[in-house]
Design a protein around this motif. Structure first.
Motif, PDB file in Angstrom:
ATOM      1  N   ARG A  57      24.375  73.197 -13.822  1.00 36.30           N
ATOM      2  CA  ARG A  57      23.937  72.855 -15.190  1.00 36.30           C
ATOM      3  C   ARG A  57      23.518  71.389 -15.266  1.00 36.30           C
ATOM      4  O   ARG A  57      22.505  71.050 -15.888  1.00 36.30           O
ATOM      5  N   LEU A  58      24.304  70.516 -14.609  1.00 37.12           N
ATOM      6  CA  LEU A  58      23.997  69.079 -14.672  1.00 37.12           C
ATOM      7  C   LEU A  58      22.686  68.766 -13.960  1.00 37.12           C
ATOM      8  O   LEU A  58      21.923  67.899 -14.399  1.00 37.12           O
ATOM      9  N   ASN A  59      22.412  69.475 -12.854  1.00 39.85           N
ATOM     10  CA  ASN A  59      21.165  69.243 -12.116  1.00 39.85           C
ATOM     11  C   ASN A  59      19.963  69.455 -13.008  1.00 39.85           C
ATOM     12  O   ASN A  59      18.989  68.711 -12.942  1.00 39.85           O
ATOM     13  N   GLU A  60      20.052  70.479 -13.861  1.00 43.01           N
ATOM     14  CA  GLU A  60      18.946  70.745 -14.772  1.00 43.01           C
ATOM     15  C   GLU A  60      18.788  69.590 -15.763  1.00 43.01           C
ATOM     16  O   GLU A  60      17.688  69.155 -16.073  1.00 43.01           O
ATOM     17  N   LEU A  61      19.926  69.060 -16.214  1.00 45.22           N
ATOM     18  CA  LEU A  61      19.881  67.973 -17.204  1.00 45.22           C
ATOM     19  C   LEU A  61      19.367  66.673 -16.597  1.00 45.22           C
ATOM     20  O   LEU A  61      18.775  65.843 -17.297  1.00 45.22           O
ATOM     21  N   LYS A  62      19.564  66.512 -15.292  1.00 41.13           N
ATOM     22  CA  LYS A  62      19.073  65.276 -14.641  1.00 41.13           C
ATOM     23  C   LYS A  62      17.559  65.191 -14.729  1.00 41.13           C
ATOM     24  O   LYS A  62      16.981  64.110 -14.681  1.00 41.13           O
ATOM     25  N   GLY A  63      16.911  66.341 -14.877  1.00 37.26           N
ATOM     26  CA  GLY A  63      15.454  66.388 -14.994  1.00 37.26           C
ATOM     27  C   GLY A  63      14.934  65.644 -16.225  1.00 37.26           C
ATOM     28  O   GLY A  63      13.739  65.375 -16.314  1.00 37.26           O
ATOM     29  N   TYR A  64      15.792  65.306 -17.160  1.00 35.24           N
ATOM     30  CA  TYR A  64      15.344  64.600 -18.375  1.00 35.24           C
ATOM     31  C   TYR A  64      15.363  63.081 -18.193  1.00 35.24           C
ATOM     32  O   TYR A  64      15.145  62.329 -19.147  1.00 35.24           O
ATOM     33  N   GLY A  65      15.650  62.634 -16.975  1.00 34.93           N
ATOM     34  CA  GLY A  65      15.589  61.198 -16.655  1.00 34.93           C
ATOM     35  C   GLY A  65      16.536  60.382 -17.499  1.00 34.93           C
ATOM     36  O   GLY A  65      17.675  60.787 -17.758  1.00 34.93           O
ATOM     37  N   GLU A  66      16.022  59.253 -17.989  1.00 37.60           N
ATOM     38  CA  GLU A  66      16.879  58.287 -18.703  1.00 37.60           C
ATOM     39  C   GLU A  66      17.350  58.779 -20.067  1.00 37.60           C
ATOM     40  O   GLU A  66      18.224  58.171 -20.679  1.00 37.60           O
ATOM     41  N   ARG A  67      16.755  59.855 -20.548  1.00 34.56           N
ATOM     42  CA  ARG A  67      17.176  60.349 -21.875  1.00 34.56           C
ATOM     43  C   ARG A  67      18.531  61.029 -21.811  1.00 34.56           C
ATOM     44  O   ARG A  67      19.170  61.260 -22.830  1.00 34.56           O
ATOM     45  N   PHE A  68      18.955  61.363 -20.589  1.00 34.76           N
ATOM     46  CA  PHE A  68      20.286  61.961 -20.449  1.00 34.76           C
ATOM     47  C   PHE A  68      21.139  61.084 -19.533  1.00 34.76           C
ATOM     48  O   PHE A  68      20.773  60.830 -18.378  1.00 34.76           O
ATOM     49  N   THR A  69      22.229  60.577 -20.070  1.00 34.69           N
ATOM     50  CA  THR A  69      23.149  59.754 -19.268  1.00 34.69           C
ATOM     51  C   THR A  69      24.410  60.562 -19.051  1.00 34.69           C
ATOM     52  O   THR A  69      24.987  61.068 -20.024  1.00 34.69           O
TER      53      THR A  69
END
Ligand SMILES: NC(=O)c1ccc[n+]([C@@H]2O[C@H](COP(=O)([O-])OP(=O)(O)OC[C@H]3O[C@@H](n4cnc5c(N)ncnc54)[C@H](O)[C@@H]3O)[C@@H](O)[C@H]2O)c1
Length: 358
Positions: A57-69
């Protein structure tokens, strides 16, 4: 319908339990729908279930770059929570981090007190201090409660007007405590808070400790599944996208800060049920799940289901039917979960097939 009074676009949103099933789906939805928002996610990645799902799940969220910390830490640590609030100044906080599950609380009570009680208390304290020195602070605290607070309530459907003072598990007791703590903090410090009682959430990349996922794992391994009360149980199964839709709508309306006749603040506090409000028979649920597992190629066409199903009596403490009264949610937010069980289980079966082939 209530007017929106919280703007998510352009805001910093803190999601606790961001690597969890609901937290990750909520974060993704926020990042997709509100292009100028920033999501700060915290999760301690507990090993209550297979952590590879949390990393997926986190790998997918990393795709949003700096918008997701992402912060890999625990909300049970006061300094960590204080530091996050000081550094990111979230306008909206969604607390989903918790030790979930009813049965696990019998053998691992500490995990519930640490995450659900101390962790939640730390979040409340941080919300309280977010207004220090005239700062705008947290505009809305939304937090997960659970249908388990209804305990062995006999009245159906479960309504937020029912008395829920008789929890029958430590998990339920911690969730009810969250509602009580939130009420006191809302009253004392004027923190707008909304508690959400979720009813059995399911979907792709969900939780392996839940029945639909566990049944699937067992059927794949050729093991028997046990169906209680001979399948004559009715439950509210709520698809993940419906839960996320409900949470996003609720986030955008914080209970108003108002004063009572005595001039003192009334607690800006609400609690809602989020469930399907149309309970499904467990046996129908299993039949649809089987059909969809075959359709997705998880199980062969000629799978002998009958020999893998054991119909057993009710477990002590179980209730034959549970479902939510979601009228207040519909009235206030114009929304009612509506994903058909077959659609939801199809999405789960397709994800399961892909996941296992990886
Ligand atoms: N899924 C459901 O059917 C359901 C039903 C009722 C209530 N809930 C509640 O909704 C919330 C989300 O549930 P979920 O299904 O996504 O569960 P989940 O277990 O997938 O997610 C919870 C996440 O919180 C994290 N976490 C636990 N303790 C933490 C801590 N101290 N600090 C930081 N992170 C911590 C875990 O690692 C996990 O990733 C929980 O509060 C749960 O109790 C869920």
């Amino acid at each position: 319908m209530l007017e929106r009074n919280i703007k998510l676009d352009g805001s910093v949103i803190l999601v606790t339990g961001a690597a969890g099933f609901i937290g990750a789906n909520l974060s993704k939805r926020l990042l997709n729908d509100f292009p100028d928002c920033k999501v700060i996610g915290i999760d301690s990645i507990t090993d209550y279930y297979d952590i590879s799902l949390k990393h997926e799940r986190l790998n997918e969220l990393k795709g949003y770059g700096e918008r997701f910390t992402f912060i890999h830490d625990t909300i049970a640590d006061r300094e960590t929570v204080t530091h996050i609030f000081d550094e990111y100044k979230p306008a909206v906080v969604v607390n989903l981090a918790a030790q979930a599950g009813v049965r696990y609380s019998i053998t691992n009570p500490d995990a519930y007190i640490e995450s659900n009680i101390i962790g939640f208390y730390n979040i409340l304290e941080a919300c309280r201090h977010s207004y220090d020195n005239g700062q705008k602070g947290v505009g809305h605290l939304v937090y997960a409660s659970s249908s388990s607070v209804y305990g062995s309530n006999k009245k159906m459907p479960y309504s937020t007007d029912d008395r829920v003072d008789n929890p029958i598990s430590l998990y339920a007791a911690t969730k009810k405590s969250n509602e009580l703590l939130a009420h006191a903090y809302s009253k004392l410090y004027n923190i707008p808070s909304t508690g959400l009682r979720f009813f059995t959430v399911y979907g792709p990349c969900g939780r392996p400790d839940m029945a639909y996922f566990g049944f699937t794992d067992k059927l794949v391994k050729g093991e028997k599944i046990r169906i209680f009360n001979y399948g004559n149980c009715k439950r509210d199964f709520t698809y993940i996208d419906d839960i996320v839709e409900g949470v996003v709508r609720v986030m955008q309306h914080a209970p108003e800060r108002r004063n009572g006749e005595d001039g003192l603040p009334l607690p800006p506090y609400k609690v809602y049920n989020i469930g399907n409000s149309s309970p499904e028979n467990l046996l129908d649920f299993v039949t649809i799940l089987q059909e969809e597992l075959v359709r997705a190629g998880v199980l062969p066409e000629d799978y002998d289901f009958e020999s893998h199903k054991e119909l057993v009596p009710m477990q002590p403490g179980d209730v034959p039917i549970t479902y939510a009264d979601t009228t207040p949610l519909e009235q206030d937010f114009g929304f009612k979960p509506s994903t058909p069980l077959r659609t939801g289980l199809r999405n789960f079966a397709e994800w399961y097939s892909e996941h296992n082939n990886k």
